[in-house]
Structure formats: C-alpha cells, structure tokens
Design a protein around this motif. Sequence first.
Motif, PDB file in Angstrom:
ATOM      1  N   UNK A  81      13.373  13.212   0.355  1.00 12.76           N
ATOM      2  CA  UNK A  81      12.154  13.838  -0.169  1.00 12.76           C
ATOM      3  C   UNK A  81      11.583  14.768   0.905  1.00 12.76           C
ATOM      4  N   UNK A  82      11.490  16.052   0.555  1.00 13.37           N
ATOM      5  CA  UNK A  82      10.940  17.046   1.463  1.00 13.37           C
ATOM      6  C   UNK A  82       9.546  17.458   1.042  1.00 13.37           C
ATOM      7  N   UNK A  83       8.961  18.443   1.719  1.00 15.75           N
ATOM      8  CA  UNK A  83       7.578  18.865   1.441  1.00 15.75           C
ATOM      9  C   UNK A  83       7.338  19.290   0.000  1.00 15.75           C
ATOM     10  N   UNK A  84       8.293  19.987  -0.613  1.00 16.91           N
ATOM     11  CA  UNK A  84       8.087  20.455  -1.986  1.00 16.91           C
ATOM     12  C   UNK A  84       7.987  19.284  -2.964  1.00 16.91           C
ATOM     13  N   UNK A  85       8.853  18.316  -2.815  1.00 17.68           N
ATOM     14  CA  UNK A  85       8.841  17.164  -3.720  1.00 17.68           C
ATOM     15  C   UNK A  85       7.689  16.211  -3.427  1.00 17.68           C
ATOM     16  N   UNK A  86       7.144  16.270  -2.210  1.00 20.58           N
ATOM     17  CA  UNK A  86       6.079  15.347  -1.831  1.00 20.58           C
ATOM     18  C   UNK A  86       4.691  15.839  -2.222  1.00 20.58           C
ATOM     19  N   UNK A  87       4.558  17.114  -2.604  1.00 17.58           N
ATOM     20  CA  UNK A  87       3.247  17.624  -3.001  1.00 17.58           C
ATOM     21  C   UNK A  87       2.817  17.018  -4.329  1.00 17.58           C
ATOM     22  N   UNK A  88       1.529  17.190  -4.642  1.00 13.81           N
ATOM     23  CA  UNK A  88       0.944  16.506  -5.805  1.00 13.81           C
ATOM     24  C   UNK A  88       1.612  16.875  -7.121  1.00 13.81           C
ATOM     25  N   UNK A  89       2.229  18.042  -7.203  1.00 11.06           N
ATOM     26  CA  UNK A  89       2.903  18.434  -8.443  1.00 11.06           C
ATOM     27  C   UNK A  89       4.422  18.372  -8.301  1.00 11.06           C
ATOM     28  N   UNK A  90       4.907  17.665  -7.293  1.00 10.77           N
ATOM     29  CA  UNK A  90       6.339  17.570  -7.053  1.00 10.77           C
ATOM     30  C   UNK A  90       6.987  16.394  -7.751  1.00 10.77           C
TER      31      UNK A  90
ATOM     32  N   UNK B 289      -6.406  10.547  -0.309  1.00  9.38           N
ATOM     33  CA  UNK B 289      -5.347   9.868  -1.065  1.00  9.38           C
ATOM     34  C   UNK B 289      -4.110  10.738  -1.172  1.00  9.38           C
ATOM     35  N   UNK B 290      -4.313  12.017  -1.470  1.00 10.47           N
ATOM     36  CA  UNK B 290      -3.175  12.932  -1.600  1.00 10.47           C
ATOM     37  C   UNK B 290      -2.417  13.047  -0.287  1.00 10.47           C
ATOM     38  N   UNK B 291      -3.143  13.104   0.827  1.00 13.34           N
ATOM     39  CA  UNK B 291      -2.499  13.205   2.126  1.00 13.34           C
ATOM     40  C   UNK B 291      -1.724  11.932   2.453  1.00 13.34           C
ATOM     41  N   UNK B 292      -2.284  10.772   2.084  1.00  9.61           N
ATOM     42  CA  UNK B 292      -1.612   9.502   2.347  1.00  9.61           C
ATOM     43  C   UNK B 292      -0.336   9.379   1.528  1.00  9.61           C
ATOM     44  N   UNK B 293      -0.415   9.715   0.252  1.00  7.98           N
ATOM     45  CA  UNK B 293       0.759   9.632  -0.621  1.00  7.98           C
ATOM     46  C   UNK B 293       1.830  10.613  -0.156  1.00  7.98           C
ATOM     47  N   UNK B 294       1.421  11.820   0.202  1.00  9.20           N
ATOM     48  CA  UNK B 294       2.391  12.818   0.672  1.00  9.20           C
ATOM     49  C   UNK B 294       3.085  12.346   1.938  1.00  9.20           C
TER      50      UNK B 294
ATOM     51  N   UNK C 265       0.788  -1.227   0.000  1.00  7.25           N
ATOM     52  CA  UNK C 265       0.000   0.000   0.000  1.00  7.25           C
ATOM     53  C   UNK C 265       0.816   1.271   0.000  1.00  7.25           C
ATOM     54  N   UNK C 266       2.129   1.150  -0.227  1.00 12.91           N
ATOM     55  CA  UNK C 266       2.980   2.340  -0.145  1.00 12.91           C
ATOM     56  C   UNK C 266       2.653   3.322  -1.266  1.00 12.91           C
ATOM     57  N   UNK C 267       2.352   4.582  -0.903  1.00 12.62           N
ATOM     58  CA  UNK C 267       2.064   5.660  -1.863  1.00 12.62           C
ATOM     59  C   UNK C 267       1.061   5.209  -2.922  1.00 12.62           C
ATOM     60  N   UNK C 268       0.046   4.455  -2.482  1.00 15.35           N
ATOM     61  CA  UNK C 268      -0.958   3.932  -3.409  1.00 15.35           C
ATOM     62  C   UNK C 268      -1.902   5.036  -3.843  1.00 15.35           C
ATOM     63  N   UNK C 269      -2.211   5.048  -5.129  1.00 15.83           N
ATOM     64  CA  UNK C 269      -3.114   6.066  -5.675  1.00 15.83           C
ATOM     65  C   UNK C 269      -4.299   5.405  -6.360  1.00 15.83           C
ATOM     66  N   UNK C 270      -4.880   4.403  -5.713  1.00 14.84           N
ATOM     67  CA  UNK C 270      -5.970   3.636  -6.321  1.00 14.84           C
ATOM     68  C   UNK C 270      -7.274   3.776  -5.561  1.00 14.84           C
ATOM     69  N   UNK C 271      -7.359   4.707  -4.588  1.00 11.46           N
ATOM     70  CA  UNK C 271      -8.573   4.883  -3.809  1.00 11.46           C
ATOM     71  C   UNK C 271      -9.679   5.466  -4.687  1.00 11.46           C
ATOM     72  N   UNK C 272     -10.831   4.784  -4.726  1.00 11.09           N
ATOM     73  CA  UNK C 272     -12.004   5.312  -5.440  1.00 11.09           C
ATOM     74  C   UNK C 272     -11.776   5.554  -6.903  1.00 11.09           C
TER      75      UNK C 272
ATOM     76  N   UNK D  67       8.296  13.826  -6.459  1.00 14.68           N
ATOM     77  CA  UNK D  67       7.936  12.542  -5.879  1.00 14.68           C
ATOM     78  C   UNK D  67       6.796  11.870  -6.616  1.00 14.68           C
ATOM     79  N   UNK D  68       5.805  12.644  -7.023  1.00 16.96           N
ATOM     80  CA  UNK D  68       4.675  12.078  -7.756  1.00 16.96           C
ATOM     81  C   UNK D  68       5.081  11.681  -9.170  1.00 16.96           C
ATOM     82  N   UNK D  69       6.010  12.420  -9.755  1.00 16.75           N
ATOM     83  CA  UNK D  69       6.510  12.020 -11.078  1.00 16.75           C
ATOM     84  C   UNK D  69       7.243  10.682 -11.001  1.00 16.75           C
TER      85      UNK D  69
END
Length: 250
Positions: free
Chosen positions: A211-220, A197-202, A177-184, A222-224
């Motif tokens: 990985x810090x806050x900037x890279x962990x946000x939805x457009x950082x 989901x965004x909060x869980x992945x972050x 379930x690590x950084x899973x983006x399959x909810x709903x 980390x998501x790439x």
Amino acid sequence: TTSSTYTIIMASESNDLSPYELARLERIKRNQERLRSLGLIGNNNALKPTPTATPKKTAKNSPRRKRRKQTTPASVSTRSSKRLKELKEGVKVEDDANDIDCGEENNGTISIPEEETVNYGVLPQKPEQLDDNEFQVYATLRAWRLRRKNELEVEPYKICHNRTLCELIRRKRNEAGFASRTIGEGDTKNINDENNEEATVERDLLSVWGIGPTKATADGFGWEILDVLDSDENVELLELSRTNTTPTDD
C-alpha cells in the motif's frame, strides 16, 4: 459466513478463487454445519463452553478393592525389536517382507507430518497462512476486488495484491486500534478529529505491504478495503478468530 454471502461468493461470476480455495470454503461450511448439528457451536459459529465435569464423591471409610493382577498368557506373542532380538540371540534377523515401512531407514518409527498451525504473531503472505475465520474474510475481499476490477477494467494486482489482503486481515485481527475510524462518532466529531483520524488511518495503511500513498489516501483502495473489513459480518468473523483460537508466538 451467512448462507446468502456464502452463495454470492461461491457463484462463479462473483469470485476468482482457485479450485483449492473454493474447496476450502466448502469444507469450512460443512464443518460448521456438522459442529452446529452436534451442538458444539451456536448460530454465530462461536464455540460453546465445555461443561465442567463434577467430581465423583467417594465414601471416606469405604474399603479399597484389590485388583487382580493380569498376566499375559504364554500363548500370546509380543512384538519385540529386531535389534534387541539380534543382541539376545546373537544371530542376524532377516527383514520380513510384511514389515511396515517406517519412512526413515533403521529408526523403527513411522514418520508422521506435523499438523499445520497458524502463527498469529507472524504477518501472513498468502491465504494458506490464515485460519478458517480469517479466510472467510479474505474471500469477501477477493469478491470486492473482482467487482472493482470489472468496474475499472484493470488487472487485480493494480488494485491490491493477495499478500496485502492477508496482512490487512491479520493486522485488523491482532491490533484493536489498527486503522480505526471511530474517533468522535456522531455530533461530537469535529474537523480536527477528522483530520487526526485520517492521518492515523493513512499512517497505518502505509505500514502495510503493497500500500502506497495513493491507496492510503481517504479516497484510495485502502479505505475501500477497510469498509469491507469493518462490515458487521467480517467484524464478527475476526472476533471469532480471536476467541476460538489460541495465539502462538513462535
């Protein structure tokens, strides 16, 4: 990896891998081709199950044949320990110039380094600590990072460190379930699901080294990275890593 992806990664303009890392990719490809030619793996590089040997049937009342005891001819000399020979004969036996160098003084054994094994219970800090399937995923992430580096004209370490890539690969391999983006998924997904989901992945991304806050946000970044890890090919490679290997918890 597939032949097309492998060709892209191996192109000099599409990778910044070291000569050692490129040689490892070549070795992996050769090993896969050899195992496939021997029928030991399928087209998806998964190991085929080993057929179970059928036990031989023996007659219940069949008499057992007695085996003749073999004796060693007197003319055949056997090798004995120099120390034992000295004790038996009471004389000092000089070293033979043709004796094998045992690597350790006076221990009578040849020192052979142990084969390196992957400890899946430890988060890797460098690509040498990844297994072959994980390493192929690592190569695709390095190709992604090089492309983004060229687009943004920044140094690679400002996007992410190699250690970060290695740790993310192992976490995705080990934790379902690590950084899973399959909810709903689909029509059932709503704004609350998306926020959760965004909060869980972050949160999961922030637990990764580098990985810090900037890279962990939805457009950082980390998501790439997760986009690359969640590609069909890399998902299959990580599944092969799980099924083709036995985890160790040293």
